[in-house]
Design an enzyme around this catalytic site. Structure first.
Site, PDB file in Angstrom:
ATOM      1  N   ASP A 177       0.965  -1.164   0.006  1.00 20.42           N
ATOM      2  CA  ASP A 177      -0.011   0.104   0.125  1.00 20.42           C
ATOM      3  C   ASP A 177       0.842   1.191  -0.044  1.00 20.42           C
ATOM      4  O   ASP A 177       1.746   1.327   0.483  1.00 20.42           O
ATOM      5  CB  ASP A 177      -0.829  -0.084   1.266  1.00 20.42           C
ATOM      6  CG  ASP A 177      -1.910  -1.175   1.246  1.00 20.42           C
ATOM      7  OD1 ASP A 177      -2.118  -1.681   0.221  1.00 20.42           O
ATOM      8  OD2 ASP A 177      -2.444  -1.362   2.143  1.00 20.42           O
ATOM      9  N   HIS A 399      -4.265   5.599   0.127  1.00 14.16           N
ATOM     10  CA  HIS A 399      -3.804   4.887  -0.886  1.00 14.16           C
ATOM     11  C   HIS A 399      -3.780   5.955  -2.269  1.00 14.16           C
ATOM     12  O   HIS A 399      -4.454   6.915  -1.980  1.00 14.16           O
ATOM     13  CB  HIS A 399      -4.788   3.910  -1.165  1.00 14.16           C
ATOM     14  CG  HIS A 399      -4.885   2.630  -0.002  1.00 14.16           C
ATOM     15  ND1 HIS A 399      -4.241   1.575  -0.215  1.00 14.16           N
ATOM     16  CD2 HIS A 399      -5.756   2.570   1.011  1.00 14.16           C
ATOM     17  CE1 HIS A 399      -4.472   0.706   0.726  1.00 14.16           C
ATOM     18  NE2 HIS A 399      -5.341   1.498   1.652  1.00 14.16           N
TER      19      HIS A 399
END
Length: 760
Positions: A177, A399
């Site tokens: 991530d 993100h």
């Protein structure tokens, strides 16, 4: 040196789904696993990756990108409940990640121990923690021969990193991530300076674009303020660590600017967060410049002035619900269990209250379902609860969105892009969008979206490069130069070395293997020499260091007369010398049955044997054969000999004009062949090249094996006259076709010495 190996990528989790990230890389016999998480929507064994599909004892390294449960919570199970410890595998994560991971797993064990499907015990968790190796960003790590990796900052949460992995020269970038937007406390993800061959990248938001940080912070604080004004409670479900710290920084700063809110408490309902706050204060140096500068001024940004940790005695949720308006950050972020779920069930019927979802919600969780604003929700005990609480979604998820992700993918410039950590629909849309972008730019980039347990095989054809070091590198080669040395292969890297440098640069040393073969033979020494001369054209005779009669064949194999009926072959092992030794051995063992041997030893013959002629007689014959060869191609050939009287008058002059020469005339063009240097000169370039080609063919026809093996030998010697021979220099050495240069007659002191040659 071309090579076409195959990289195998298998997803045990996060293939067309979000959760239980686990990516297996196999290349050239090495196995690397990236991340080992659980799926938040499931519990117990169902939450694990498909770990039965891998022999964990073959794993060389497990790399954990960050401390979130969907990337790291299955690590203890893999280390303690599989055969991972039967192998030599190691586990790596950054220093901040390991520090937070400890508290995260303690909380995970505590929460799951009350259920019957707990994955592991506190003892197993402690044992796994002790085996984790912490690393720093930009540190080059080599867990095993042929494999290395370097962590780079990934944003997202404290300590998160992406790994640039090098397996036998193949470079793979695994992002985990990541966030390309700098927030209030974290740096944004880096673009590694080295171009990888494969990029394995998250696709969480697909083609969705998120609003900018300033806009969403303004909308967030305004929404919180409006819920407080209407007398409600604000519930912010968030994971204990990660985005929660970002939200706390935003709220603390907003409360500071609005005195009317100072009497409204902000609670942090997480003992885990309280424990981990010390970790955040420890690793200030890994955060962005804003946080570091504040800390340098003795202003610790994580010592909040308007936020307090909420004690959690029995019944605390109801006391908060019945109290005055407040803001509560409670974990977990998916509202599955725990304080956030308890508060939601208590606050859901009151329309004054507000729920703000601040992060990405995984399919199958209550946080995802409640965003559709259902009229009722089901409690943990199975009862229906009326939902009147307002529901809003403001993504503070760290993100990348589509614009950030697509820009990063294009900057990395990998040949293959593998999308992971995204739902099938979002992943498919991102793949189509990126394919269109690359098509418009006329770039051949392959984009892959493998499902769980679907093995993706990628073939690569590359050039293996050998680096010349040591003596070979002391003088830089020019274009077209040929470099020779020993090619040393170690850990899939190649080095070209001079043999003398082996000990210094490779820790190796060279040796010479001397081979010996004894033969029992009932023939005389002279007959052996005669056969060797007949086959090889020239042998050198002398005495070795022990005074044993020795014949040296083609400069490589020594035939020693060690006893009356015994010969010993001795040579230094190599491909060429072994071949010569084999042919010599075959020749000697066949002397007894050779018809020539029988005839030679039975009746003396009156005719001559070419290979036993004197040097000058041999030269006459060779020149005669060469002249006939050339006459068949070009007609009449004339032999020109230097005038000895003229040479005596001009002995101070040197040059090719005083050498024996063959003259060829074709039409009006003349060509000259120097019989000493074998250089062709001609007034016609085409004729000269044609004669050179024929001369080369002729020499290969009339030359002996020794001459062909060693060097190009001149037709005549510069020191020995064409019509006379120096009898004083003749020795018992076998007559040869050609006079030898001093370098050819001088043998090593440990073998045959020309100074010890036996005189007739």
């Amino acid at each position: 040196m071309a090579d076409s190996p195959t990289l195998s990528i298998t997803l045990l989790g996060a293939g067309q789904e979000v959760g239980r990230s686990c990516c297996v890389l196999r290349y050239r016999g090495k196995t690397i696993v990236c991340d080992a998480g659980v799926h938040p929507a499931y519990t117990g064994m169902a939450s694990l990756p498909f770990i039965d599909e891998l022999d964990w004892s073959t794993v060389d390294a497990i790399l954990i990108t960050h401390f979130h449960l969907d990337h790291a919570a299955a690590l203890t199970y893999i280390m303690e409940k599989t055969n991972f410890r039967d192998g030599k595998g190691k586990v790596y994560m950054t220093h901040p990640t390991k520090a937070v991971h400890k508290f995260m797993m303690q909380d995970f064990v505590r929460m799951s121990s009350s259920s019957s499907d707990a994955l592991f015990t506190p003892l197993e968790m402690s044992m796994s923690l002790s085996s984790i190796i912490p690393v720093s960003a930009h540190q080059l790590i080599s867990p095993c021969p042929g494999v290395s990796f370097t962590p780079y900052h990934a944003g997202h949460v404290l300590g998160a990193c992406m790994y640039l992995i090098d397996i036998a020269g193949l470079k793979i970038l695994y992002t985990g991530d990541y966030s390309r937007e700098e927030d209030r406390h974290l740096v944004k993800a880096e673009v590694p300076p080295i171009r990888p061959d494969v990029l394995i990248v998250e696709s969480t938001y697909g083609v969705q674009s998120l609003e900018g940080r300033e806009e969403k912070e303004l909308r967030f604080t305004s929404l919180v303020h409006s819920i407080i004004r209407r007398g409600g409670h604000v519930l912010l479900p968030a994971f204990a660590l990660g985005r929660a710290q970002e939200l706390l920084l935003i709220l603390d700063e907003y409360w500071k600017k609005h005195p009317d809110l100072h009497n409204v408490p902000i609670y942090y309902a997480s003992n885990l967060a309280r424990k981990c706050m010390a970790v955040y204060q420890t690793y200030i140096h890994t955060m962005n410049a804003n946080i570091r500068s504040r800390f340098a001024k003795r202003d610790n940004p994580f010592v909040f002035k308007h936020i307090s940790n909420l004690p959690q005695p029995r019944g605390w949720e109801r006391k908060i619900a019945e109290g005055p308006p407040c803001v509560v950050l409670a974990s977990p972020g998916f509202l599955q269990t725990g304080p956030s779920r308890e508060l939601l069930e208590l606050w859901a019927p009151d329309p004054r209250n507000g729920l703000i979802i601040t992060g990405y919600s995984i399919e199958g969780t209550l946080a995802r379902d409640i965003m559709n604003e259902p009229e009722e929700i089901v409690s943990l005990k199975g009862h229906s609860i009326s939902r009147k609480i307002s529901v809003d979604y403001i993504s503070f998820s760290a993100h990348v969105d589509y614009s950030q992700n697509s820009e990063f993918i294009e900057q990395v410039k990998a040949q293959h892009v593998v999308l992971v950590h995204g739902e099938a629909t979002a992943m498919g849309r991102l793949r189509a969008a990126m394919a269109d972008r690359f098509k418009d730019r006329d770039e051949d980039v392959k984009i892959h979206t493998p499902r769980n347990l679907e093995t993706l095989e990628l073939s690569f054809r590359g050039e293996r490069v050998a680096k010349a070091i040591g003596t070979l590198a002391s003088k830089p080669p020019q274009e077209g130069d040929t470099i020779s040395g020993l090619l040393v292969s170690k850990d899939y890297s190649y080095t070209l070395l001079d043999p003398r440098d082996l000990r210094d640069f490779a820790g190796l040393s060279t040796c010479i293997v001397t081979q010996r073969q004894r033969i029992t033979l009932g023939v005389g020494w002279d007959l052996v020499r005669w056969h060797l001369e007949g086959m090889f054209g020239k042998v050198v005779e002398g005495l070795d260091k022990d005074g044993v009669q020795t014949l040296r064949v083609m400069g490589m194999v020594d035939v020693k007369h060690t006893a009356e009926h015994e010969l010993t072959l001795e040579w230094d092992a190599s491909a060429s010398s072994d071949m010569i030794a084999d042919s010599t051995l075959a020749l000697i063992t066949g002397i007894d049955s050779s018809p020539a041997s029988i005839k030679l030893t039975t009746h003396p013959c009156s005719h001559s044997h070419p290979h036993a002629d004197s040097k000058n007689e041999s030269s006459y014959m060779r020149i005669q054969i060469l002249a006939e060869f050339l006459e068949n191609h070009f007609g009449e050939v004339e032999l020109h000999m230097p005038d000895k009287a003229a040479e005596g008058q001009h002995d101070h002059e040197q040059g090719e004009d005083h050498d024996p020469t063959l003259i060829i005339r074709v039409d009006e063009a003349d060509a000259y062949i120097n019989l000493v240097t074998l250089v062709v000169t001609s007034t016609n370039e085409a004729l000269g090249k044609r004669i050179e080609a024929v001369l080369e063919m002729a020499l290969s026809t009339i030359s002996s094996l020794t001459e062909l093996f060693e060097t190009s030998v001149p037709m005549m010697s510069e020191e020995v006259g064409f019509e006379e021979k120096d009898a004083e220099k003749e020795t018992s050495q076998a007559p040869t076709d050609e006079p030898m240069t001093p370098e050819e007659t001088k043998l090593p002191h440990d073998a045959v010495s020309s100074e010890n040659c036996k005189q007739d």
